[in-house]
Design a protein around this motif. Structure first.
Motif, short mmCIF file in Angstrom:
data_model
loop_
_atom_site.label_atom_id
_atom_site.label_comp_id
_atom_site.label_asym_id
_atom_site.label_seq_id
_atom_site.Cartn_x
_atom_site.Cartn_y
_atom_site.Cartn_z
N UNK A 198 2.10 -25.05 8.10
CA UNK A 198 1.41 -24.35 7.23
C UNK A 198 0.78 -23.04 7.84
N UNK A 199 0.47 -22.95 8.88
CA UNK A 199 0.04 -21.82 9.33
C UNK A 199 1.37 -20.92 9.62
N UNK A 200 2.41 -21.31 10.16
CA UNK A 200 3.67 -20.58 10.24
C UNK A 200 4.13 -20.06 9.05
N UNK A 201 4.20 -21.03 8.06
CA UNK A 201 4.54 -20.46 6.57
C UNK A 201 3.60 -19.40 6.03
N UNK A 202 2.48 -19.54 6.22
CA UNK A 202 1.72 -18.47 5.61
C UNK A 202 1.66 -17.12 6.41
N UNK A 203 2.10 -16.98 7.55
CA UNK A 203 2.45 -16.06 8.22
C UNK A 203 3.72 -15.52 7.80
N UNK A 204 4.59 -16.14 7.57
CA UNK A 204 5.86 -15.54 7.15
C UNK A 204 5.84 -15.16 5.59
N UNK A 205 4.97 -15.92 4.83
CA UNK A 205 4.81 -15.52 3.34
C UNK A 205 4.05 -13.97 3.38
N UNK A 206 2.88 -14.10 4.33
CA UNK A 206 2.37 -12.52 4.21
C UNK A 206 3.01 -11.60 4.61
N UNK A 207 4.14 -11.83 5.71
CA UNK A 207 4.90 -10.77 6.20
C UNK A 207 5.77 -10.29 5.16
N UNK A 208 6.40 -11.06 4.33
CA UNK A 208 7.36 -10.70 3.42
C UNK A 208 6.54 -9.99 2.16
N UNK A 209 5.54 -10.79 1.76
CA UNK A 209 4.78 -10.07 0.62
C UNK A 209 4.31 -8.58 0.93
N UNK A 210 3.70 -8.34 2.23
CA UNK A 210 3.24 -7.20 2.31
C UNK A 210 4.28 -6.08 2.71
N UNK A 211 5.17 -6.54 3.21
CA UNK A 211 6.32 -5.70 3.46
C UNK A 211 6.94 -5.15 2.00
N UNK A 212 7.04 -5.95 1.22
CA UNK A 212 7.63 -5.56 -0.09
C UNK A 212 6.44 -4.63 -0.67
#
Length: 93
Positions: free
Chosen positions: A14-28
């Motif tokens: 969950x921690x790994x996925x949260x960081x990945x999701x945050x990276x993509x959303x903030x980059x977009x």
């Protein structure tokens, strides 16, 4: 706190996925903001080189949105909506 091995593993995933999701959303979001700022500059100058720059930027945003959709960070309809909105912004400029 987790007591068994599978619960601990789920917490890590969950921690790994949260960081990945945050990276993509903030980059977009960041790229869209930069795109809109550049679009405003283009509206005042109407320089053809800036239009080419905007098209290249739009392609990179599309690429990132598509990657986020492929990894299930963004829903496919949300991705299509974002891409469509950006295209309309560029066409109306």
């Amino acid at each position: 706190m987790a007591n068994n091995k599978s619960a601990k593993k789920r917490i890590e995933i969950t921690k790994r996925n949260r960081l990945r999701n945050r990276y993509y959303k903030s980059s977009v979001k960041t790229l869209i903001k930069v795109f809109c700022h550049e679009l405003e500059a283009y509206k005042t100058s109407q320089n053809p080189e800036e239009k080419e720059k905007l098209k290249k930027m739009l392609n990179s945003i599309y690429s990132l949105i598509d990657k986020a959709t492929k990894k299930n960070v963004l829903h496919k309809n949300a991705a299509a909506r974002k891409k469509s909105k950006l295209t309309v912004y560029l066409k109306t400029a």
